[in-house]
Write an enzyme that holds these catalytic residues in place. Structure first.
Site, PDB file in Angstrom:
ATOM      1  N   GLY A 148      62.209  54.244  94.016  1.00 40.25           N
ATOM      2  CA  GLY A 148      62.275  54.407  95.652  1.00 40.25           C
ATOM      3  C   GLY A 148      61.240  55.027  96.067  1.00 40.25           C
ATOM      4  N   SER A 149      61.353  55.566  97.124  1.00 38.00           N
ATOM      5  CA  SER A 149      60.244  56.134  97.824  1.00 38.00           C
ATOM      6  C   SER A 149      59.399  57.170  97.320  1.00 38.00           C
ATOM      7  CB  SER A 149      60.626  56.777  99.288  1.00 38.00           C
ATOM      8  OG  SER A 149      61.298  55.651  99.778  1.00 38.00           O
TER       9      SER A 149
END
Lengths: 485, 521
Positions: free
Chosen positions: A216-217
């Protein structure tokens, strides 16, 4: 008749020479392959009939052998089984895993480093005991991570960024290694089968293996590193941040920001993009710089690199040949990017340690049966993915994420925490909750710990903040436990 | 004749005392260590064990001093060492099996057999004043030996153990007749060959530089071969078959000095064995196991699989160079660890070092047997000693070779070590015979002249002189070296010095056979 008698006695000598040759062949040249044969129960009896050395955490054995009155003679006992299971593994009749496997020769006393001790026992007639292995695990950090992940599936790993020593390694759900080390093979088999069929995959050590996770981020740290390393960017650089980004080469596939809204205007500073974890600017910049640049940066942090701690770590991976749309998705830690929590902790550790990743390790010292230290792990640089100045810049940006951005749940009063949140979608289906990520190090000005936490299904779809509120507190508790000492 | 040896003759009896002490120490030490390493205490019957082993040593030493004082001083100590080590490992396997929940008590029985074996060996030494007496029973021995050999084939009497039909069972007693048969057959071969060696030496056609025997003389070899193959097929045991045939060929070679006998014999046996492999699945299994022991489908085969052999190999591998130590290995995990696989048990606990030491003991024992065959003066004694010594060595070869996968596995037992009364007793009897033969082999000529040999020789000398220029019954073809069967007197070069005394060292005493022929009407 004497001539044939003399020849006959030569024949007899030849026969015995052949026998001695045969015995030497079996007992010397073939011995190791016979001893390693899976059908050889003797090896089991020998190994299990031996006072195997303990695995020690902070002076307390977490795995040790206890004399018992059964055909084997010794039973392996795990003091705090489920808590340390991802580290110790188990030592069963037919299988050994984790540290039990990785440090087997030290624990059973056959390691080359224990040669001197073995020679001594040859003369004294004493029984050769096993060596012991002292781990780098900090029991407070381990316990904090364990408690913080209670009732959830996920993993937490903490390392000392200055040395690479692994301070905590927790994977949940866990299992009780005592059940698997039972000498009743029926009981042990039943326990093993039950754990294999458990849909929570308790036997996975999620910190270094298992199915790996989409980062993810948190992967934006690698985007950021790549951008800063080009020298064309600084925290104040204004970058495009549209609400929607039409993925190149597609008709209508839109990449949106977390929450689906704007990200503070048409253009934002790099610092702000990281602070609120904008998707569109990082995706666009990744497409602009190309997948090779991103992959090179990821590999510089250790992606794709084999690593033993001494259990072998599944290498994290960046897709080999993505098209621009896939590159865009990879830049926000989706598509086929897969990482271990340990790898993400190493990214934070690199930032914390002026750009150098120290080689992670679990064994602090090995001792012989006489408690003499036979080996001590010397910290060494594993990779140099970013320059010291890039590291300094990234540190400031990560501090900002916790102080003013999505990472606020990780704030600790009086301690500057630098971190990055992540929310990794695990499927296109909006009903599936994404995995919540947080990676951090602290204190920012004098880093002592770098962590990575993943909580499966911990986030809410499209909500960066919810993921952070789930994973970041776990990281905070681990950091607090280490800094409290 | 009248000369007395100027220096004192060394009988070797003092050396024997020291060697016996060493042998007893090896056995008793091993026995004690087994107890100490498995149960932290001396074995319960340690005192009895030590007493019996020491008793055997003392009794045999005294008997040898009394009745065979020139006997080879190595024989009894070497055997006692083997026997003692064997007892210790058998006791160790008793303990291991009992710990596995299978009560085993082969040790005490083996101790009893040891005592009985030693008593019988002593009896042989005492009762048999001259080994040449046995020659009178040449054909009795043949009949008895063959009967014993085929006894396990008898329905209702023979029992199949581990796939080999080698045992007979009468009530509670079981017995492996082949062990006694090998002694009887060695006596028969010695008697038969010493009589017929001249005929068998007769030259036949020469092929490829090899002097072949005459076709019509192949009869006995064919018979021995047929019996050996019969044993292989019916008793399903390659070991006994090999042992029997090997014994015959070796003695035939010693008697005739013709290498062609060996080559013909080996070819015949190989052909027969090959045929048996192709015709009979159980023989083929043995070869399969030998060649592909580690294949998992052969390993896992329910019957006739290689599991036992491979577990033995695992044991040897665990032992490695230095061994696990007495009581520290897991020899009881191998089936029949105290009999067929005693070698792998020893290799496991005493290591390659210990195993080689044990093999050297056997080698020295066999070499002493062959040495006394060279030294002894009569042909019968030469053949008997070499036959018995060779069987011992050959049996070792077959057993150890089978366990280490040098050759296919067979059902033979390790002499003096393996648990089993018939084998132990038979081998002790062999030692009794060898002690007797070595006594006459090492006896100084002067003293010998005054005793048994002297009288005998005198009689022979007289009778040969009476016969004067007598012709052999087979007057035609005269053998290369000696006269016909009854014409030893022609061999003047050898025989002339025999009349005054038998101090000529390398002399064949074939003539007492000749005497018998003459005296028979």
């Amino acid at each position: 008749m004497n001539a044939p008698l003399r020849r006959l006695s030569v024949l007899v000598i030849l026969m015995f020479v052949a026998l001695m040759g045969g015995a030497t062949w079996v007992q010397y040249f073939q011995a190791s392959s016979l001893n390693a044969d899976s059908r050889n129960v003797r090896t089991l009896y020998r190994d299990h009939g031996q006072d195997r050395g303990p695995i020690v955490v902070a002076g307390e054995p977490v795995a040790y052998s206890e004399p018992v009155d059964d055909p084997f003679g010794f039973q392996r006992v795990y003091a705090d089984g489920p808590l340390y299971a991802p580290v110790t593994g188990w030592y069963g009749l037919y299988q050994a895993t984790g540290m039990e496997r990785a440090a087997h020769t030290v624990l059973n006393g056959t390691d080359d480093s224990l040669l001197l001790s073995r020679v001594r026992t040859l003369f004294t007639g004493a029984e050769q005991g096993g060596g012991s292995v002292e781990l780098t695990i900090d029991p407070a950090a381990q316990q904090a991570a364990w408690d913080a992940l209670d009732g959830r599936r996920g993993a937490a790993v903490a390392i000392d960024p200055r040395t690479g020593a692994i301070l905590a390694m927790v994977s949940r759900p866990s299992y009780d290694p005592n059940a698997l080390a039972a000498h009743s093979s029926a009981d042990a088999d039943a326990a093993y089968t039950g754990l294999l069929e458990d849909e929570g995959d308790p036997l996975f050590n999620r910190t270094i293996g298992g199915n790996l996770y989409a980062p993810g981020s948190t992967f934006k740290l690698i985007d950021l590193a790549m951008l800063l390393e080009t020298g064309d960017y600084d925290p104040e650089t204004e970058i495009e941040a549209p609400t929607e980004y039409l993925l190149p080469g597609t008709q209508d596939t839109m990449l949106r920001n977390p929450g689906g809204g704007t990200c503070g205007g048409e253009t934002v500073t790099l610092e702000y993009a990281l602070q609120v974890s904008c998707n569109t600017p990082f995706a666009m910049l990744a497409v602009e710089h190309g997948d090779d640049a991103l992959r090179e940066q990821a590999e510089a942090f250790g992606f794709g690199e084999p690593l033993d701690v001494p259990m072998s770590v599944t290498p994290s991976r960046f897709p080999a040949d993505p098209d621009p749309a896939q590159t865009a998705m990879s830049a926000i830690g989706q598509f086929d990017v897969r990482v271990t929590p340990l790898q993400m902790a190493m990214v934070s550790a690199a930032v914390a340690n002026d750009g150098d990743v120290m080689r992670p390790y679990l064994i602090a010292t090995e001792r012989g049966p006489d408690l003499q230290v036979t080996a001590r792990t010397e910290p060494e640089v594993f990779a140099e993915p970013i320059s010291a100045s890039t590291a300094a810049t990234m540190r400031d940006l990560m501090v900002n994420v916790v102080a003013n951005g999505t990472g606020s749940p990780a704030q600790i009063s009086g301690v500057q925490v630098a971190g990055k949140t992540g929310t990794a979608e695990t499927g296109s289906d909006e009903d599936v909750a994404p995995d919540a990520w947080f990676t951090a190090f602290a204190p920012a000005d004098d880093p002592q710990i770098a962590v990575a936490v993943v909580v499966e299904d911990g986030g809410a779809y499209g909500e960066e903040g919810t993921g952070a509120s789930v994973a970041a507190p776990v990281a905070r508790q681990i950091i607090q436990a280490v800094l409290a000492e | 004749m009248a000369t007395v040896a100027p220096s004192r003759i060394r009988t070797g009896r003092a050396a024997e005392v020291w060697l016996l002490l060493l042998a007893v120490a090896l056995g008793v030490g091993g026995y004690a260590l087994v107890g100490l390493n498995t149960g932290d205490a001396l074995p319960e019957d340690f005192g009895r064990y030590a007493l019996i082993l020491a008793g055997v040593a003392v009794v045999l030493h005294l008997v040898v001093r009394w009745r065979a004082r020139y006997a080879d001083p190595l024989l009894v100590p070497l055997v006692l060492a083997l026997n003692g080590i064997g007892l210790a490992i058998i006791h160790r396997i008793d303990i291991g099996m009992t710990a596995r929940g299978i009560p085993f008590a082969a040790g005490p029985r083996q101790l009893m057999w040891t005592a009985l074996g030693a008593v019988l060996a002593a009896a042989v030494i005492i009762a048999l004043r001259d080994h040449r007496t046995l020659r009178r029973y040449t054909f009795t021995a043949m009949v008895a030996g063959l009967v014993l050999l085929v006894l396990p084939m008898t329905p209702g009497l023979g029992v199949n153990r581990n796939g080999a039909q080698l045992w007979i069972e009468v009530g509670p007693l079981s017995f492996q007749p082949a062990e006694i048969a090998k002694i009887l057959l060695a006596i028969f071969f010695a008697g038969y060959l010493v009589t017929n060696r001249d005929v068998l030496t007769l030259a036949g056609p020469k092929i490829l530089g090899l002097q072949l025997p005459r076709v019509r003389d192949l009869g006995p070899l064919l018979l021995a071969w047929a019996v050996a193959i019969g044993v292989l097929v019916v008793e399903r045991d390659l070991g006994t078959s090999l042992l029997f045939f090997g014994l015959f060929v070796a003695m035939l070679y010693v008697a005739t000095e013709r290498a062609s006998w060996i080559i013909i014999g080996l070819l015949m046996f190989a052909a027969g064995a090959l045929l048996a492999v192709n015709l009979f699945p159980h023989v083929a299994d043995r070869f399969d196991i030998w060649l592909n022991a580690l294949d998992s489908d052969i390993y896992n085969r329910e019957f006739g699989g290689s599991g036992q052999l491979v577990r033995g190999l695992f044991g040897l591998a665990l032992g490695g160079l230095m061994g696990a130590g007495w009581g520290e290995g897991f020899p009881h995990l191998t089936t029949h660890a105290n009999s067929d696989f005693i070698v792998s048990a020893l290799g496991e606990e005493l290591g390659l070092t210990g195993l080689i030491a044990i093999l050297l003991i056997y080698l020295v024992l066999a070499q002493r047997g062959l040495r006394m065959a060279i030294g002894v003066r009569d042909g019968f004694g030469k053949l008997l000693a070499s036959g018995l010594a060779f069987t011992l060595a050959f049996q070792c070869f077959v057993v150890v070779g089978g366990v280490t996968r040098l050759i296919p596995l067979t059902g033979l037992t390790m002499p003096f070590m393996a648990a089993g009364g018939s084998s132990l007793v038979a081998n002790w009897i062999i030692i009794g015979l060898l002690v007797r033969i070595s006594d006459s082999s090492r006896r100084p000529a002067a003293e010998g002249g005054g005793e048994v040999v002297g009288a005998e020789t005198a009689r022979i000398a007289l009778s040969t002189q009476n016969e004067g220029t007598g012709k052999g019954p087979d007057g035609a073809a005269r053998p290369r070296r000696r006269g016909g069967t009854s014409a030893a007197v022609y061999d003047t070069a050898d025989d002339v010095p025999r009349v005054p005394a038998n101090d000529a060292h390398d002399q064949d005493d074939d003539d007492d056979q000749h005497t018998e022929v003459v005296e028979r009407p």
